[in-house]
Design a protein around this motif. Structure first.
Motif, PDB file in Angstrom:
ATOM      1  N   TYR A   1       0.821  -1.219   0.000  1.00 55.98           N
ATOM      2  CA  TYR A   1       0.000   0.000   0.000  1.00 55.98           C
ATOM      3  C   TYR A   1       0.853   1.268   0.000  1.00 55.98           C
ATOM      4  N   GLY A   2       2.155   1.097  -0.136  1.00 59.15           N
ATOM      5  CA  GLY A   2       3.031   2.267  -0.037  1.00 59.15           C
ATOM      6  C   GLY A   2       3.824   2.538  -1.295  1.00 59.15           C
ATOM      7  N   LEU A   3       4.523   3.665  -1.255  1.00 58.16           N
ATOM      8  CA  LEU A   3       5.509   4.033  -2.276  1.00 58.16           C
ATOM      9  C   LEU A   3       6.741   4.476  -1.522  1.00 58.16           C
ATOM     10  N   ARG A   4       7.931   4.187  -2.047  1.00 56.02           N
ATOM     11  CA  ARG A   4       9.119   4.726  -1.387  1.00 56.02           C
ATOM     12  C   ARG A   4       9.613   5.945  -2.135  1.00 56.02           C
ATOM     13  N   ILE A   5       9.741   7.021  -1.387  1.00 56.45           N
ATOM     14  CA  ILE A   5      10.299   8.252  -1.943  1.00 56.45           C
ATOM     15  C   ILE A   5      11.640   8.486  -1.256  1.00 56.45           C
ATOM     16  N   SER A   6      12.701   8.575  -2.047  1.00 53.62           N
ATOM     17  CA  SER A   6      14.000   8.922  -1.471  1.00 53.62           C
ATOM     18  C   SER A   6      14.151  10.434  -1.584  1.00 53.62           C
ATOM     19  N   TYR A   7      14.431  11.092  -0.448  1.00 54.98           N
ATOM     20  CA  TYR A   7      14.626  12.550  -0.529  1.00 54.98           C
ATOM     21  C   TYR A   7      16.110  12.915  -0.515  1.00 54.98           C
ATOM     22  N   ALA A   8      16.939  11.957  -0.946  1.00 57.45           N
ATOM     23  CA  ALA A   8      18.357  12.265  -1.148  1.00 57.45           C
ATOM     24  C   ALA A   8      18.501  12.938  -2.510  1.00 57.45           C
ATOM     25  N   ALA A   9      17.917  14.109  -2.618  1.00 61.49           N
ATOM     26  CA  ALA A   9      17.932  14.886  -3.867  1.00 61.49           C
ATOM     27  C   ALA A   9      17.933  16.357  -3.476  1.00 61.49           C
ATOM     28  N   SER A  10      18.279  17.225  -4.429  1.00 62.68           N
ATOM     29  CA  SER A  10      18.360  18.655  -4.075  1.00 62.68           C
ATOM     30  C   SER A  10      16.974  19.189  -3.724  1.00 62.68           C
ATOM     31  N   MET A  11      16.958  20.251  -2.919  1.00 71.64           N
ATOM     32  CA  MET A  11      15.697  20.867  -2.514  1.00 71.64           C
ATOM     33  C   MET A  11      14.927  21.352  -3.752  1.00 71.64           C
ATOM     34  N   GLU A  12      15.678  21.825  -4.721  1.00 64.35           N
ATOM     35  CA  GLU A  12      15.056  22.316  -5.962  1.00 64.35           C
ATOM     36  C   GLU A  12      14.288  21.172  -6.649  1.00 64.35           C
ATOM     37  N   ASP A  13      14.948  20.019  -6.766  1.00 59.38           N
ATOM     38  CA  ASP A  13      14.296  18.858  -7.376  1.00 59.38           C
ATOM     39  C   ASP A  13      13.107  18.392  -6.539  1.00 59.38           C
ATOM     40  N   LEU A  14      13.286  18.440  -5.217  1.00 54.02           N
ATOM     41  CA  LEU A  14      12.201  17.963  -4.354  1.00 54.02           C
ATOM     42  C   LEU A  14      10.971  18.860  -4.485  1.00 54.02           C
ATOM     43  N   LYS A  15      11.212  20.172  -4.600  1.00 55.00           N
ATOM     44  CA  LYS A  15      10.075  21.108  -4.737  1.00 55.00           C
ATOM     45  C   LYS A  15       9.319  20.812  -6.020  1.00 55.00           C
ATOM     46  N   GLU A  16      10.061  20.640  -7.084  1.00 52.38           N
ATOM     47  CA  GLU A  16       9.429  20.350  -8.381  1.00 52.38           C
ATOM     48  C   GLU A  16       8.726  18.985  -8.336  1.00 52.38           C
ATOM     49  N   ALA A  17       9.401  18.000  -7.721  1.00 54.27           N
ATOM     50  CA  ALA A  17       8.832  16.645  -7.665  1.00 54.27           C
ATOM     51  C   ALA A  17       7.529  16.644  -6.864  1.00 54.27           C
ATOM     52  N   MET A  18       7.495  17.388  -5.760  1.00 58.29           N
ATOM     53  CA  MET A  18       6.294  17.382  -4.927  1.00 58.29           C
ATOM     54  C   MET A  18       5.137  18.085  -5.652  1.00 58.29           C
ATOM     55  N   GLU A  19       5.477  19.088  -6.443  1.00 58.61           N
ATOM     56  CA  GLU A  19       4.425  19.743  -7.216  1.00 58.61           C
ATOM     57  C   GLU A  19       3.840  18.758  -8.245  1.00 58.61           C
ATOM     58  N   ARG A  20       4.753  17.992  -8.870  1.00 62.85           N
ATOM     59  CA  ARG A  20       4.271  17.010  -9.846  1.00 62.85           C
ATOM     60  C   ARG A  20       3.444  15.927  -9.154  1.00 62.85           C
ATOM     61  N   LEU A  21       3.877  15.517  -7.973  1.00 61.44           N
ATOM     62  CA  LEU A  21       3.136  14.470  -7.261  1.00 61.44           C
ATOM     63  C   LEU A  21       1.744  14.973  -6.861  1.00 61.44           C
ATOM     64  N   ARG A  22       1.677  16.232  -6.447  1.00 60.22           N
ATOM     65  CA  ARG A  22       0.353  16.802  -6.130  1.00 60.22           C
ATOM     66  C   ARG A  22      -0.540  16.703  -7.360  1.00 60.22           C
ATOM     67  N   GLY A  23       0.047  17.023  -8.521  1.00 63.31           N
ATOM     68  CA  GLY A  23      -0.701  16.946  -9.782  1.00 63.31           C
ATOM     69  C   GLY A  23      -1.130  15.518 -10.081  1.00 63.31           C
ATOM     70  N   ALA A  24      -0.213  14.587  -9.829  1.00 63.40           N
ATOM     71  CA  ALA A  24      -0.507  13.182 -10.115  1.00 63.40           C
ATOM     72  C   ALA A  24      -1.683  12.697  -9.275  1.00 63.40           C
ATOM     73  N   PHE A  25      -1.647  12.979  -7.967  1.00 68.02           N
ATOM     74  CA  PHE A  25      -2.723  12.482  -7.113  1.00 68.02           C
ATOM     75  C   PHE A  25      -4.033  13.236  -7.369  1.00 68.02           C
ATOM     76  N   ALA A  26      -3.919  14.520  -7.714  1.00 66.39           N
ATOM     77  CA  ALA A  26      -5.130  15.290  -8.016  1.00 66.39           C
ATOM     78  C   ALA A  26      -5.812  14.763  -9.262  1.00 66.39           C
ATOM     79  N   SER A  27      -5.046  14.096 -10.129  1.00 65.90           N
ATOM     80  CA  SER A  27      -5.638  13.624 -11.382  1.00 65.90           C
ATOM     81  C   SER A  27      -6.610  12.468 -11.157  1.00 65.90           C
ATOM     82  N   PHE A  28      -6.708  11.980  -9.943  1.00 68.26           N
ATOM     83  CA  PHE A  28      -7.665  10.900  -9.657  1.00 68.26           C
ATOM     84  C   PHE A  28      -9.004  11.432  -9.149  1.00 68.26           C
ATOM     85  N   ASP A  29      -9.110  12.756  -8.989  1.00 72.25           N
ATOM     86  CA  ASP A  29     -10.376  13.300  -8.432  1.00 72.25           C
ATOM     87  C   ASP A  29     -11.477  13.372  -9.478  1.00 72.25           C
TER      88      ASP A  29
END
Ligand code: PMP
Ligand code: GLU
Length: 420
Positions: A392-420
């Protein structure tokens, strides 16, 4: 909580696109082995990047920092000075002495140098311990979610991996009762990993003490304590399992240089245990691989002697990223995620989204399908929980730059919102 159960070989058709299709007759244990899903996902995301997609890779389990210079300098020196020959199969005495000192000072563990075996990464150390202690019919207890390689190593030894399920509801921790109920007369090993890959969970000392009280009653059951993330801790304190009352002889402590010193490519790890176990593992190593690279060993000595400043800096950066990623994830509808106390992973429960169809018509029935939807449509690479026995999970590694993490989290928000 679900009872312990024999782990069936995972069927990961999407991650593991590499089944053995060949006329060649392979050893059945290799033919049925799954490739490492973490490495496979990382290779797949790099391939997609090479094809020109703007992929943000959060699947790799390695620090994004470079090895501290003082460590690299020791390696350059070793090469220049011709320290380029085989060393003692168990690792140089000087390195084993430095490890003995580290274990005494940092972990409260008293070993002698002949109780240390240095190998090509903690991965080899764990594989060797399992191989020398377990055989057909033996059971190995593995709390789930677990690091992908444990069950495969157990099966390769002919033994049976037995999963102890945990969930987001108990913070991904087993407890002493669950452990006691899972032990049978065939149990040979328990593999503990705290802080955990993939959940980041850290056991509290009192929880470990209660487990030790159970295990003390079963002296034939040994514990592999995988302490590779011990220095990457944000809340609480890491406790070495062998330091608990009565556990020194029953425990095999495994650690390595990959994570704490950002040395994944150097391939250096070690185990510390009772002499007969170390001797058996050294025999195996002498026939299969010999000692790790002489150059890496020199670097390892420098790592153990350096000040903790580079590690502190790296851990401070990881802490900031953990807080950011956790807050972002908790802001997404339906996602549940305990606060990870260590390592550099979060393992959100995404069960809310499984079985749903996106606005673009993609139905995701498993964490694996969800991961591939996210990679293909949003260019973020994660690892599906299925690979870790946490479906039931996903593994997210946050061993990445803050810049990449900010962009990635925005994309993930978009991904999960696409199920509404
Ligand atoms: N144990 C765990 C939990 C890990 O995440 C890793 C990372 N690969 C290892 C062991 C092995 O590390 P290495 O072989 O690089 O020392
Ligand atoms: N341990 C890391 C991970 O979990 C490295 C990959 C591997 O060795 O499996 O991603």
């Amino acid at each position: 909580m679900a009872p312990p159960c024999e782990l069936q070989p995972p069927h990961n058709p999407l991650i593991c696109m590499d089944p053995v299709h060949s006329e060649i007759r392979f050893n059945a244990r290799v033919a049925s082995m799954q490739p490492s899903a973490t490495l496979a996902m990382t290779a797949r995301s790099k391939q997609r990047k090479r094809e020109g997609f703007p992929v943000i890779g959060l699947s790799a389990g390695e620090p994004d920092f470079d090895t501290p210079e003082i460590i690299a300098d020791a390696a350059y020196r070793a090469i220049r000075e011709g320290f380029t020959h085989y060393t003692d199969n168990s690792g140089m005495l000087e390195l084993r002495e430095a490890i003995v000192l580290k274990l005494a000072n940092e972990n409260g563990l008293i070993y002698e140098p002949d109780q240390i075996l240095c190998s090509n990464g903690a991965k080899q150390s764990i594989a060797q311990v399992i191989s020398v202690l377990c055989g057909p019919g033996d059971e190995v207890l593995i709390p789930a979610p677990y690091w992908v390689s444990y069950p495969e190593m157990v099966r390769f030894a002919g033994a049976i991996p037995v999963s102890l399920p945990t969930s987001v509801h108990n913070g991904y921790r087993i407890d002493a009762e669950q452990l006691r109920d899972a032990i049978t007369e065939r149990t040979r090993l328990l593999i503990l990993c705290s802080p955990s890959n993939p959940t980041g969970m850290l056991y509290e000392p009192h929880q470990l003490v209660r487990m030790a009280e159970v295990l003390e009653k079963y002296p034939d059951v040994r514990i592999v304590s995988d302490e590779i993330y011990e220095k990457i801790v944000y809340d609480g304190d890491h406790v070495s399992f062998a330091s608990l009352p009565g556990m020194m002889e029953q425990t095999i402590t495994v650690n390595g240089f990959s994570k704490a010193y950002a040395m994944t490519g150097w391939r250096l790890g070690f185990m510390a245990a009772e002499r007969p176990i170390v001797k058996a593992a050294a025999k195996l190593q002498s026939q299969f691989t010999s000692a790790p690279s002489s150059i890496s060993q020199k670097a390892g000595i420098a790592a153990l002697k350096m000040s903790s400043e580079p590690i502190d800096r790296m851990v401070a950066a990881f802490r900031e990223r953990r807080d950011f990623v956790l807050e972002e994830l908790r802001g997404i509808d339906g996602i549940r995620c305990p606060r990870p106390e260590g390592a550099f992973y979060v393992f959100p429960d995404v069960s809310h989204y499984l079985g749903r169809t996106s606005r673009t018509g993609v139905t995701v029935n498993s964490s694996e399908e969800l991961c591939f939807y996210i990679l293909d449509s949003f260019n973020v690479a994660l690892v599906p929980g299925q690979a870790f026995g946490g479906p039931y999970g996903l593994r997210i590694s946050y061993a990445a730059s803050m810049e990449d993490l900010k962009e990635a989290m925005e994309r993930l928000r978009g991904a999960f919102a696409s199920f509404d």
